[in-house]
Design a protein around this motif. Structure first.
Motif, mmCIF file in Angstrom:
data_model
loop_
_atom_site.group_PDB
_atom_site.id
_atom_site.type_symbol
_atom_site.label_atom_id
_atom_site.label_comp_id
_atom_site.label_asym_id
_atom_site.label_seq_id
_atom_site.Cartn_x
_atom_site.Cartn_y
_atom_site.Cartn_z
ATOM 1 N N TYR A 139 -9.503 -9.195 15.035
ATOM 2 C CA TYR A 139 -9.896 -8.075 14.176
ATOM 3 C C TYR A 139 -8.708 -7.420 13.463
ATOM 4 N N VAL A 140 -8.087 -8.180 12.574
ATOM 5 C CA VAL A 140 -6.990 -7.657 11.765
ATOM 6 C C VAL A 140 -7.423 -7.736 10.309
ATOM 7 N N ILE A 141 -7.006 -6.757 9.507
ATOM 8 C CA ILE A 141 -7.435 -6.771 8.104
ATOM 9 C C ILE A 141 -6.230 -6.681 7.171
ATOM 10 N N TRP A 142 -6.360 -7.284 6.007
ATOM 11 C CA TRP A 142 -5.361 -7.249 4.935
ATOM 12 C C TRP A 142 -5.788 -6.157 3.963
ATOM 13 N N ASP A 143 -4.910 -5.271 3.599
ATOM 14 C CA ASP A 143 -5.289 -4.196 2.681
ATOM 15 C C ASP A 143 -4.157 -3.936 1.692
ATOM 16 N N ASP A 144 -4.398 -4.247 0.413
ATOM 17 C CA ASP A 144 -3.360 -4.019 -0.599
ATOM 18 C C ASP A 144 -3.892 -3.162 -1.738
ATOM 19 N N ASN A 145 -4.958 -2.403 -1.443
ATOM 20 C CA ASN A 145 -5.691 -1.683 -2.471
ATOM 21 C C ASN A 145 -5.274 -0.200 -2.531
ATOM 22 N N GLY A 146 -4.628 0.214 -3.609
ATOM 23 C CA GLY A 146 -4.237 1.624 -3.772
ATOM 24 C C GLY A 146 -2.903 1.926 -3.119
ATOM 25 N N ASN A 147 -2.452 3.201 -3.239
ATOM 26 C CA ASN A 147 -1.155 3.533 -2.650
ATOM 27 C C ASN A 147 -1.260 3.604 -1.123
ATOM 28 N N ILE A 148 -0.081 3.619 -0.477
ATOM 29 C CA ILE A 148 -0.069 3.550 0.987
ATOM 30 C C ILE A 148 -0.836 4.718 1.624
ATOM 31 N N GLY A 149 -0.674 5.917 1.038
ATOM 32 C CA GLY A 149 -1.382 7.093 1.574
ATOM 33 C C GLY A 149 -2.885 6.869 1.586
ATOM 34 N N LYS A 150 -3.409 6.332 0.501
ATOM 35 C CA LYS A 150 -4.852 6.054 0.391
ATOM 36 C C LYS A 150 -5.283 5.035 1.436
ATOM 37 N N ARG A 151 -4.420 4.022 1.624
ATOM 38 C CA ARG A 151 -4.766 2.977 2.604
ATOM 39 C C ARG A 151 -4.815 3.571 4.013
ATOM 40 N N TYR A 152 -3.867 4.486 4.326
ATOM 41 C CA TYR A 152 -3.901 5.142 5.645
ATOM 42 C C TYR A 152 -5.216 5.910 5.834
ATOM 43 N N ARG A 153 -5.596 6.694 4.790
ATOM 44 C CA ARG A 153 -6.829 7.492 4.887
ATOM 45 C C ARG A 153 -8.027 6.587 5.200
ATOM 46 N N VAL A 192 4.488 -9.952 -0.986
ATOM 47 C CA VAL A 192 3.154 -10.395 -0.584
ATOM 48 C C VAL A 192 3.266 -11.623 0.331
ATOM 49 N N ALA A 193 4.198 -12.545 -0.021
ATOM 50 C CA ALA A 193 4.346 -13.761 0.796
ATOM 51 C C ALA A 193 4.805 -13.394 2.213
ATOM 52 N N LYS A 194 5.766 -12.454 2.318
ATOM 53 C CA LYS A 194 6.269 -12.040 3.628
ATOM 54 C C LYS A 194 5.141 -11.347 4.424
ATOM 55 N N ALA A 195 4.397 -10.481 3.719
ATOM 56 C CA ALA A 195 3.307 -9.759 4.384
ATOM 57 C C ALA A 195 2.252 -10.747 4.891
ATOM 58 N N ARG A 196 1.985 -11.791 4.124
ATOM 59 C CA ARG A 196 1.020 -12.825 4.551
ATOM 60 C C ARG A 196 1.484 -13.512 5.833
ATOM 61 N N GLU A 197 2.800 -13.738 5.898
ATOM 62 C CA GLU A 197 3.374 -14.359 7.102
ATOM 63 C C GLU A 197 3.104 -13.474 8.337
ATOM 64 N N VAL A 198 3.406 -12.164 8.154
ATOM 65 C CA VAL A 198 3.194 -11.208 9.255
ATOM 66 C C VAL A 198 1.707 -11.171 9.628
ATOM 67 N N TYR A 199 0.868 -11.127 8.597
ATOM 68 C CA TYR A 199 -0.585 -11.071 8.791
ATOM 69 C C TYR A 199 -1.063 -12.287 9.600
ATOM 70 N N ASP A 200 -0.582 -13.476 9.212
ATOM 71 C CA ASP A 200 -0.995 -14.698 9.914
ATOM 72 C C ASP A 200 -0.535 -14.688 11.370
ATOM 73 N N ASP A 201 0.715 -14.227 11.610
ATOM 74 C CA ASP A 201 1.211 -14.164 12.994
ATOM 75 C C ASP A 201 0.390 -13.171 13.822
ATOM 76 N N LEU A 202 0.117 -12.026 13.214
ATOM 77 C CA LEU A 202 -0.643 -10.991 13.924
ATOM 78 C C LEU A 202 -2.048 -11.495 14.252
ATOM 79 N N LYS A 203 -2.663 -12.184 13.306
ATOM 80 C CA LYS A 203 -4.028 -12.696 13.517
ATOM 81 C C LYS A 203 -4.106 -13.678 14.677
ATOM 82 N N LYS A 204 -2.983 -14.416 14.869
ATOM 83 C CA LYS A 204 -2.977 -15.366 15.994
ATOM 84 C C LYS A 204 -2.926 -14.622 17.323
#
Ligand code: ATP
Length: 463
Positions: free
Chosen positions: A394-408, A378-390
Motif C-alpha cells: 500500500y504505497v502511492i506515487w503522488d506528483d500532483n500539485g505543490n508539496i504542501g497540497k500533497r501533504y494535506r 522523477v527517475a530517482k523517485a521511481r527507484e525509491v518508490y519501487d524499493d519501498l513497494k517491495k
C-alpha cells in the motif's frame, strides 16, 4: 459524546477522499447500500485481516467460506423465517417507514423483542401522543406491523410451487450447517471454533447512520463449540479477549463499553454487546452470545442429521454448546473512521487528518518527486518508490500539485509517512546524496534520512 456534525464531516471526507461512495449515486442512490472506493477497499481489507489474524492465532479455529444462498430450510430451522422481524410503523404525514421500537426508545420506553404485534400496538397506542416523527416532526402514525428482515430471491426458483429462497441474514448459519463437515476433516476436537467473513443481507426498515445500518453488509463471525460444563468459563475468556482485541485497531478503551442484553431470547444463556461511542451515540459493534445448544439442535431436528459429538475424552455424546463472537465489518470501519478523524492546526492552518493506526491505514506511505518536470528527479523517485513497494504494501506515487497540497491530501487519507525526493537526493549537496525527507503525518515532523533508513522506519511502524 454524540456529535452529529462529526458524522457529516466523516461522510463527506469518505466520499471526497475515496473511502466510501453512496450506492448507485448517479441514479439517485439505493438505500442501505454503499460502495467502497479505492482507499475504502484497503481500509476494509486491513480491518478484516486484523480480525482474521486474531482468530488464526488460535490453532483450534477453522476458517470456512459458505454460500450466500442455502436451502430455504436452513432459515426455517434457525427461526429467521418465523421470528426475524422488526416492527414497522408509517408516519401518516410524510410516509417515512420507521422502527416502532426505536420511536418508543426515543421517549424512554423499552419494547421487548419477544412482543407480539398486538402487544406492540398496545404499547405504541398508549404512548402515541408523545411520539414525534424524526423526519417531519408530526405526531400521526399508522398501526405497528411486524416485517420480516429476510431478503428473498428467485435464484433456482422457476415455478410458484418452488419454495421461497433467501439471501443469508447472518454468516453463522453457514457455520452451523458445516460443523459436521469440519469435524470430519479430523483436525478438530471440542472445544474448537469455526470462523468466516462474508456478505449478509437484511431488509432493514430504515437504513441510516451511514455504514452503521445497511441492507447489504458484512459480518466477521466465529462460533466456538464447547462442552456444556466448560461453556461459562470459555465464554468469559472470549469476552475478555474480544474487548482487548480493539487495542489492535487503535481504539481508545473509554470509547468502548459492555452492555448486557435486558431480554434474552428463550434459548440464550447469556448475551453481551460491545458498544462503541459513535458520533450519534453508543451503538452495538459486536455481540458475544452464549447460545446453548439451540442452533445445532434445531438443524438436527429439521434435517434429521445427528449433530451430536462423541466425546473420546470424557465418554458419552452430547450436542455442543455454542459461544458466538459476531461483529460487523462496516460498523468497525465506521468506528475506525470516527476514531481517526481529527482537526488540528499545522503551520498556522487548520487541517483535517485521519490518525489511523499505521497498521490499518489504507496507505502506508506516499512518494513525492519534488518536481514532476525534472526527469532525473522523477527517475530517482521511481527507484525509491519501487524499493519501498517491495518492502511495504500500500504505497502511492503522488506528483500532483505543490508539496504542501500533497501533504494535506495524504493527511486526509491518513497516510502515516510521506517521502520527498529532491535535488539533494541526487547529490546536489554531496553529504546529502541518497537521503530523503521523511514526513510524519501526526506531528508534521520531517527527518532527513538515508533511503534505507526511511524504508526501515516505515516497515517498523506498520509491523
Ligand atoms: P442491531 O440490534 O443494531 O440491529 P443486531 O443485534 O441485529 O444489530 P446481530 O444480528 O447480532 O446484530 O449481528 C451481528 C453484528 O452485525 C452486529 O453487532 C453489527 O456489528 C452487525 N450488523 C447488524 N446489522 C447491521 C446492519 N444493518 N448494518 C451493518 N452492520 C450490521
Amino acid at each position: 459524546m454524540a456529535d452529529a456534525g462529526l458524522m457529516e464531516k466523516i461522510v463527506s471526507l469518505a466520499k471526497r477522499r475515496g473511502f466510501v461512495f453512496p450506492g448507485s449515486e448517479i441514479y439517485g442512490g439505493f438505500a442501505g447500500v454503499y460502495d467502497w472506493g479505492p482507499y475504502g477497499v484497503f481500509l476494509r481489507e486491513n480491518v478484516v485481516r486484523t480480525w482474521e489474524r486474531s482468530m488464526q492465532e488460535h490453532d483450534d479455529i477453522a476458517f470456512i467460506d459458505s454460500g450466500i444462498f442455502t436451502a430455504p430450510e436452513v432459515w426455517e430451522a434457525s427461526g429467521h423465517v418465523s421470528g426475524f422481524n422488526d416492527p414497522l410503523v408509517e408516519c401518516l404525514s410524510c410516509h417515512s417507514k420507521l422502527r416502532a421500537d426505536h420511536l418508543l426508545e426515543s421517549i424512554g420506553i423499552n419494547a421487548d423483542e419477544k412482543m407480539s404485534e398486538a402487544e406492540l400496538n398496545e404499547l405504541f397506542d398508549a404512548a402515541r401522543k408523545d411520539i414525534v416523527c424524526p423526519v417531519c416532526g408530526k405526531k400521526q402514525f399508522g398501526n405497528v406491523v411486524q416485517k420480516n428482515l429476510m431478503a428473498t430471491s428467485t435464484l433456482g426458483r422457476f415455478s410458484e410451487e418452488d419454495k421461497e429462497v433467501y439471501l443469508r441474514a447472518e454468516t453463522a448459519q453457514g457455520i452451523y450447517i458445516n460443523y459436521k463437515n469440519v469435524l470430519q476433516t479430523g483436525f478438530y476436537k471440542i472445544p474448537f471454533g469455526i470462523a468466516q467473513v462474508g456478505k449478509v443481507f437484511r431488509n432493514e426498515i430504515s437504513p441510516r447512520q451511514f455504514l452503521f445500518r445497511k441492507r447489504e453488509f458484512e459480518q466477521m463471525e466465529m462460533q466456538y463449540f464447547v462442552r456444556p460444563s466448560e461453556a461459562p468459563a470459555i465464554y468469559e475468556s472470549w469476552r475478555a479477549e474480544r474487548m482487548a482485541y480493539y487495542d489492535r485497531l487503535g481504539i481508545r478503551p473509554d470509547h468502548l463499553r459492555w452492555k448486557r442484553h435486558d431480554n434474552l431470547v428463550f434459548y440464550a444463556k447469556d448475551a453481551w454487546d460491545i458498544q462503541y461511542e459513535y458520533p450519534f451515540g453508543w451503538g452495538e459493534l459486536e455481540g458475544l452470545h452464549y447460545r446453548g445448544d439451540y442452533d445445532l439442535s434445531q438443524h438436527q431436528k429439521f434435517s434429521g442429521v445427528d449433530m451430536s459429538y462423541r466425546d473420546e475424552k470424557v465418554g458419552g455424546s452430547f450436542i455442543p454448546h455454542v459461544i458466538e463472537a459476531s461483529v460487523g465489518v462496516d460498523r468497525t470501519v465506521l468506528m475506525v473512521l470516527a476514531e481517526a478523524y481529527a482537526e488540528d492546526e499545522m503551520n498556522g492552518e487548520t487541517r483535517v487528518v485521519m490518525r489511523f493506526h499505521p497498521r490499518i491505514a489504507p496507505l502506508k506511505a506516499a512518494v513525492f518527486p519534488l518536481l514532476k518536470n525534472k526527469p532525473e528527479l522523477v527517475a530517482k523517485a521511481r527507484e525509491v518508490y519501487d524499493d519501498l513497494k517491495k518492502a511495504v504494501p500500500y504505497v502511492i506515487w503522488d506528483d500532483n500539485g505543490n508539496i504542501g497540497k500533497r501533504y494535506r491530501r495524504q493527511d486526509e487519507i491518513g497516510t502515516p509517512f510521506c517521502i520527498t525526493i529532491d535535488f539533494d537526493t541526487l547529490g546536489e549537496s554531496p553529504e546529502k546524496k541518497d537521503t530523503v525527507t521523511l514526513r510524519r503525518r501526526d506531528s508534521g515532523e520531517q527527518d532527513r534520512l538515508s533511503i534505507k533508513d526511511a524504508i526501515e522506519t516505515i516497515k517498523k511502524a506498520i509491523a
